[in-house]
Design an enzyme around this catalytic site. Structure first.
Site, short mmCIF file in Angstrom:
data_model
loop_
_atom_site.label_atom_id
_atom_site.label_comp_id
_atom_site.label_asym_id
_atom_site.label_seq_id
_atom_site.Cartn_x
_atom_site.Cartn_y
_atom_site.Cartn_z
CD GLU A 186 -3.63 -1.45 2.10
OE1 GLU A 186 -3.23 -0.31 2.84
OE2 GLU A 186 -3.21 -2.12 1.67
CB CYS A 297 0.00 -8.38 5.55
SG CYS A 297 -1.37 -7.68 4.34
CD GLN A 299 -0.28 -8.04 14.84
OE1 GLN A 299 0.07 -7.60 15.17
NE2 GLN A 299 -1.99 -9.01 16.21
P1 NAI Z 1 -10.89 -5.43 2.63
O1 NAI Z 1 -11.45 -5.30 3.59
O2 NAI Z 1 -10.26 -3.86 2.07
O3 NAI Z 1 -11.85 -5.85 1.01
C1 NAI Z 1 -11.27 -7.45 0.97
C2 NAI Z 1 -13.50 -6.94 0.72
O4 NAI Z 1 -14.23 -8.06 0.78
C3 NAI Z 1 -13.70 -5.97 1.87
O5 NAI Z 1 -14.63 -4.77 0.38
C4 NAI Z 1 -15.36 -6.89 1.47
O6 NAI Z 1 -16.51 -6.01 1.27
C5 NAI Z 1 -15.39 -8.17 0.17
N1 NAI Z 1 -16.10 -9.21 0.36
C6 NAI Z 1 -15.92 -10.25 1.43
N2 NAI Z 1 -16.67 -11.91 1.62
C7 NAI Z 1 -17.17 -11.08 0.44
C8 NAI Z 1 -18.66 -12.17 -0.81
N3 NAI Z 1 -18.95 -13.03 -0.02
N4 NAI Z 1 -18.75 -11.23 -2.14
C9 NAI Z 1 -18.51 -9.85 -2.45
N5 NAI Z 1 -17.58 -9.40 -1.49
C10 NAI Z 1 -16.72 -9.44 -0.10
O7 NAI Z 1 -9.40 -6.25 2.34
P2 NAI Z 1 -7.57 -6.22 1.38
O8 NAI Z 1 -6.48 -5.34 1.88
O9 NAI Z 1 -7.90 -5.78 -0.50
O10 NAI Z 1 -7.30 -7.57 1.10
C11 NAI Z 1 -8.01 -8.82 1.52
C12 NAI Z 1 -6.69 -10.25 0.68
O11 NAI Z 1 -5.45 -9.95 -0.18
C13 NAI Z 1 -6.33 -10.50 2.58
O12 NAI Z 1 -6.07 -11.97 2.73
C14 NAI Z 1 -5.46 -9.76 2.65
O13 NAI Z 1 -4.98 -10.43 3.57
C15 NAI Z 1 -4.51 -9.79 1.63
N6 NAI Z 1 -3.51 -9.25 0.80
C16 NAI Z 1 -3.99 -7.61 1.01
C17 NAI Z 1 -2.84 -7.00 0.91
C18 NAI Z 1 -2.74 -5.49 1.14
O14 NAI Z 1 -1.75 -4.88 0.72
N7 NAI Z 1 -3.75 -4.73 1.93
C19 NAI Z 1 -1.83 -7.05 -0.05
C20 NAI Z 1 -1.51 -8.39 -0.02
C21 NAI Z 1 -2.82 -9.57 -0.04
#
Ligand code: NAI
Length: 505
Positions: A186, A297, A299
């Site tokens: 990010e 991520c 932790q």
């Molecule tokens: P986030 O919380 O920003 O986005 C997840 C989205 O999924 C939310 O908007 C939520 O409403 C939606 N959602 C949940 N269940 C759903 C369903 N059944 N149908 C439709 N939408 C649904 O999370 P973020 O940061 O995008 O992370 C997502 C994944 O990617 C996590 O596993 C995280 O560990 C991983 N990740 C995150 C990084 C980061 O820098 N934020 C980098 C690399 C991987």
């Protein structure tokens, strides 16, 4: 770079037959989860692959509305421009999850994977509720074969479980599961997506699995040099993501552990990390001492790794990685203790300005930000906080300070609402307002603007003695000391004042 073969882009695959792929329709990608990962990654795919239609879907109505508005739900340099170029052309944001999933050839799943708070593995294991419900929905609505791509970070062997859910349908539809973990950071997401160090794709070692890997590789090959696209088996891809984050966090905890020793001995951690990082085997990146790492991520992924080690009968390995988190917690506690002990062992009723609340600069993301623990520590000693962050609003800060550990990692509409706002916390929109009449200033995010503030003006408007506690080593300590501040910078030689009042960890 991409060699010009657009085979996949015009040729939707048919995984049930060995027939040459049919030339019939535009390839459609759907991404479930319009968050920090789903939004930017899909926007960049849409930009780089104009002939692919990309739909990003989410159960959160407000998030999708924001993606369709002028104010995107996340702040990320360069993101607005990319979204504006493609939105409405080949990039769509929608709450009609089922429609877009059923029409897609490739479905990315980028939903929340919180840490479990109850039951088996509580406090460590990943809660796959959202993943499982997404997989069940894909199985229910699909009418054609699909490639399902794990984009979320998941425990090793999740793909196996997902495969079982998907392939236990009675419709004869074939699903190929791929693991394609995201490595963007990010604050630099767009840059990272445009020019990734590597793209990792894991799949089954069967002909169908290899064909699916190729299909996804062809998407990335539009802009990523093929030698940077690494193809592995499923488990290696899943584990590599956890391992990469564990290694990155480990570097931060290593330099932070050194920072405590530097303070005790009079060494300067910046000089030490510069000297250490010059070794090409070590390298200079990720060696900045700070108040601690944060973000959604590190932790979570280490806890996940720890749990996997424990489940595999490897307690020594689990304890080794646990220590990375313990040092991070120690660093935050040490910082709070420094503040309290320097200010005559109490901050009760004293105004402390908090500059920066996001977990790093150039993002508005506050998930697991060290600012939460530092603020809670100061509030525990009855301080009055005046908080300023250029990208984080009052509602978010109040929500973060009231929320229980791990509750943040759920879709917004499912997060417990903060009961009442904390009265001792005041959120302002300007560093000068935050610091006016304050006894101390804490810098908790390395926003560039904190380097160029008029510290003379700040000093003139503060109570004396005026303290600066720099949790990100952004200020010029010598200049601030010349103004009259008592300065604490992490891992740097201590002011006489601080030496006389050692922090108890
Ligand atoms: P986030 O919380 O920003 O986005 C997840 C989205 O999924 C939310 O908007 C939520 O409403 C939606 N959602 C949940 N269940 C759903 C369903 N059944 N149908 C439709 N939408 C649904 O999370 P973020 O940061 O995008 O992370 C997502 C994944 O990617 C996590 O596993 C995280 O560990 C991983 N990740 C995150 C990084 C980061 O820098 N934020 C980098 C690399 C991987």
């Amino acid at each position: 770079m991409y060699n010009g073969s657009l085979r996949f882009c015009f040729l939707p695959f048919d995984l049930t037959t060995q027939d040459p792929l049919r030339i019939s329709k535009m390839v459609k990608i759907c991404c479930i989860g319009a968050g920090y990962v789903g939004g930017p990654t899909m926007a960049v795919i849409a930009l780089k692959c104009p002939e692919i239609e990309v739909a990003v879907v989410d159960i959160s109505v407000s998030r999708i509305a924001a993606w369709n508005s002028d104010t995107l739900p996340i702040y990320e340099p360069g993101l607005d421009e990319v979204v504006k170029k493609c939105r409405g052309k080949n990039l769509f944001f929608s709450t009609d999850v089922e429609k877009h999933v059923s029409e897609a050839d490739i479905v990315f799943v980028s939903v929340n994977t919180p840490t479990k708070t109850q039951g088996l593995g509580a406090g460590k294991a990943a809660d796959l509720t959202y993943w499982e419900s997404a997989a069940r929905m894909i199985a229910d609505v699909s009418k054609s074969n699909k490639i399902v791509v794990e984009k979320s970070t998941v425990p090793v062997k999740t793909a196996e479980a997902i495969e079982k859910i998907l392939n236990h349908n009675s419709k004869g539809i074939d699903f190929q599961i791929l693991s394609n973990p995201e490595f963007l950071a990010e604050g630099t997401a767009i840059q990272d997506l445009f020019n990734p160090d590597r793209v990792l794709i894991g799949g089954r070692e069967t002909p169908e699995g290899q064909k699916a890997i190729e299909a996804l590789r062809d998407v990335y090959a539009h802009w990523v040099p093929v030698d940077r696209i690494i193809c592995t088996n499923l488990w290696s891809a899943e584990l590599s993501k956890l391992a990469a984050n564990a290694f990155l966090a480990q570097r931060i905890s290593s330099v932070n552990a050194m920072s405590a020793l530097c303070e005790a001995t009079g060494a300067d951690v910046s000089q030490v990390s510069h000297a250490v990082g010059k070794d090409t085997r070590i390298g200079p990146k990720f060696l900045n001492a700070s108040v601690g790492f944060g973000g959604s991520c590190f932790q979570k992924d280490i806890l996940n790794l720890v749990y996997i080690c424990e489940c595999n009968g490897l307690p020594e390995v689990a304890n080794y990685w646990k220590q990375v988190i313990k040092i991070n917690d120690y660093q935050k506690t040490r910082f709070v203790n420094r503040i309290v002990s320097s200010m005559f062992n109490t901050v009760s009723g004293k105004k402390i300005a908090i500059l920066g609340f996001a977990f790093k600069k150039d993002t508005g993301d506050t998930r697991e930000t060290p600012a939460i623990d530092v603020c809670k520590g100061l509030l525990g000693d009855k301080a009055l906080l005046s908080i300023y962050d250029p990208q984080v609003n009052e509602e978010q800060i109040q929500r973060d300070l009231a929320m229980k550990k791990f509750d943040w990692d759920h879709p917004v509409h499912l997060q417990p609402m903060s009961p009442t706002s904390i009265k001792q916390v005041n959120v302002v929109w300007d560093a000068y307002a935050a610091t006016k009449d304050a006894h101390g200033v804490c810098i908790l995010t390395e926003w560039d603007e904190f380097k160029t503030l008029d510290y003379q003006r700040i000093y003139d408007n503060m109570r004396k003695p005026a303290f600066v506690f720099d949790g990100r080593n952004v200020v010029d300590e010598a200049k601030l000391r010349a103004i009259g501040f008592i300065v604490y910078s992490i891992g740097k030689p201590l002011d006489q004042w601080l030496k006389d009042m050692p922090a108890m960890a």
